[in-house]
Design a protein around this motif. Structure first.
Motif, PDB file in Angstrom:
ATOM      1  N   ASN A   1       5.312  -3.406  -7.557  1.00 50.58           N
ATOM      2  CA  ASN A   1       5.851  -2.098  -8.292  1.00 50.58           C
ATOM      3  C   ASN A   1       7.162  -1.586  -7.617  1.00 50.58           C
ATOM      4  O   ASN A   1       8.048  -1.008  -8.451  1.00 50.58           O
ATOM      5  N   LYS A   2       7.348  -1.760  -6.376  1.00 55.93           N
ATOM      6  CA  LYS A   2       8.546  -1.102  -5.442  1.00 55.93           C
ATOM      7  C   LYS A   2       9.689  -2.152  -6.290  1.00 55.93           C
ATOM      8  O   LYS A   2      10.752  -1.686  -6.259  1.00 55.93           O
ATOM      9  N   TYR A   3       9.603  -3.386  -6.448  1.00 56.63           N
ATOM     10  CA  TYR A   3      10.595  -4.455  -6.770  1.00 56.63           C
ATOM     11  C   TYR A   3      10.565  -4.840  -8.328  1.00 56.63           C
ATOM     12  O   TYR A   3      10.400  -5.963  -8.558  1.00 56.63           O
ATOM     13  N   LYS A   4      10.511  -4.174  -9.072  1.00 57.54           N
ATOM     14  CA  LYS A   4      10.130  -4.271 -10.591  1.00 57.54           C
ATOM     15  C   LYS A   4      11.273  -5.004 -11.122  1.00 57.54           C
ATOM     16  O   LYS A   4      11.384  -5.880 -11.949  1.00 57.54           O
TER      17      LYS A   4
ATOM     18  N   MET B   1       2.731  -4.048   3.254  1.00 59.96           N
ATOM     19  CA  MET B   1       2.711  -3.567   1.855  1.00 59.96           C
ATOM     20  C   MET B   1       1.788  -4.434   1.061  1.00 59.96           C
ATOM     21  O   MET B   1       1.973  -5.833   1.241  1.00 59.96           O
TER      22      MET B   1
ATOM     23  N   ASP C   1       1.791  -3.041  -4.562  1.00 53.71           N
ATOM     24  CA  ASP C   1       2.728  -2.127  -3.892  1.00 53.71           C
ATOM     25  C   ASP C   1       4.105  -2.683  -3.966  1.00 53.71           C
ATOM     26  O   ASP C   1       5.251  -2.377  -4.280  1.00 53.71           O
ATOM     27  N   LEU C   2       4.268  -4.115  -3.604  1.00 56.20           N
ATOM     28  CA  LEU C   2       5.530  -5.063  -3.599  1.00 56.20           C
ATOM     29  C   LEU C   2       6.127  -5.170  -4.939  1.00 56.20           C
ATOM     30  O   LEU C   2       7.179  -5.020  -5.278  1.00 56.20           O
TER      31      LEU C   2
ATOM     32  N   ARG D   1      10.482  -1.042   8.450  1.00 58.58           N
ATOM     33  CA  ARG D   1       9.127  -0.530   8.495  1.00 58.58           C
ATOM     34  C   ARG D   1       8.521  -0.651   9.742  1.00 58.58           C
ATOM     35  O   ARG D   1       8.680  -1.512  10.664  1.00 58.58           O
TER      36      ARG D   1
ATOM     37  N   CYS E   1      16.738  -6.520  -2.350  1.00 55.86           N
ATOM     38  CA  CYS E   1      15.697  -6.961  -1.240  1.00 55.86           C
ATOM     39  C   CYS E   1      16.294  -8.162  -0.601  1.00 55.86           C
ATOM     40  O   CYS E   1      17.220  -8.562  -1.077  1.00 55.86           O
TER      41      CYS E   1
END
Length: 205
Positions: free
Chosen positions: A167-170, A160, A164-165, A154, A191
């Motif tokens: 949501n990205k790593y559900k 982020m 968003d974090l 990044r 992650c």
């Protein structure tokens, strides 16, 4: 293709990991089914959180489905707990699940098939291990790229948002909420341990 509710139909569920992947191989017998549900999402996403899988579950609850076909057991998930949870859900509702690559039904005379459960448990564990190994190879690749100075992560200074974090790593959120360790959640969710720790702090607020 429309599914007639309360018709007790045979359907098929298909999942591929990305929008670029072709579903043709899994659709070769499409004409045998009343409806086909196709999700294009990672296997790490819980079955109930997928768009088309959610529709399938709604149709089950409406009494519209009697039999579900999938190409392989990892179409349900890459986590053995998630896989067995869905198999149990289908069994309780007398939905016969057929896994094409092993040629076996989950129910025999409307009762759970013990051979099916045993084989699915083995295959589910294999799928989970393959995902862990894939993430480990990915991590090693990143470390190698960093050592060579070719890694592009990044951009510096970008951040982020907490939403968003999550949501990205559900998958990480799900693993942590189920009581799994930080290290296991990080591996399964793809992650770093630091990111998993941050997610744990967020969901503990």
């Amino acid at each position: 293709m429309q599914l007639k509710l309360f018709a007790m139909s045979k359907v098929k569920y298909i999942r591929v990991s990305t929008t670029e992947q072709n579903t043709g191989r899994q659709e070769v017998n499409a004409n045998q089914f009343s409806k086909i549900y196709i999700d294009k999402t990672s296997g790490s996403v819980q079955f109930t959180e997928r768009k088309e899988a959610s529709k399938l579950i709604s149709d089950i609850e409406a009494g519209a489905i009697s039999e579900i076909h999938i190409a392989s057991i990892d179409r349900l998930g890459r986590n053995i707990i998630d896989i067995l949870t869905m198999v149990e859900y289908f069994n309780k509702r007398s939905i016969n699940l057929f896994v094409e690559n092993i040629g076996m039904f989950s129910l025999v005379d409307n009762k759970p098939n013990p051979s099916f459960k045993m084989i699915v448990s083995v295959l589910g564990n294999v799928a989970e291990m393959e995902r862990i190994n894939m993430l480990e190879r990915q991590r090693q690749g990143i470390e190698l790229a960093k050592a060579k100075g070719t890694y592009k992560g990044r951009l510096y200074g970008t951040r982020m948002s907490d939403e968003d974090l999550l949501n990205k790593y559900k998958a990480v959120v799900r693993e942590l909420k189920s009581g799994q360790s930080l290290r296991r959640a990080a591996k399964l969710g793809g992650c770093s341990l630091g990111t998993a720790q941050k997610i744990q702090r967020l969901i503990s607020l």
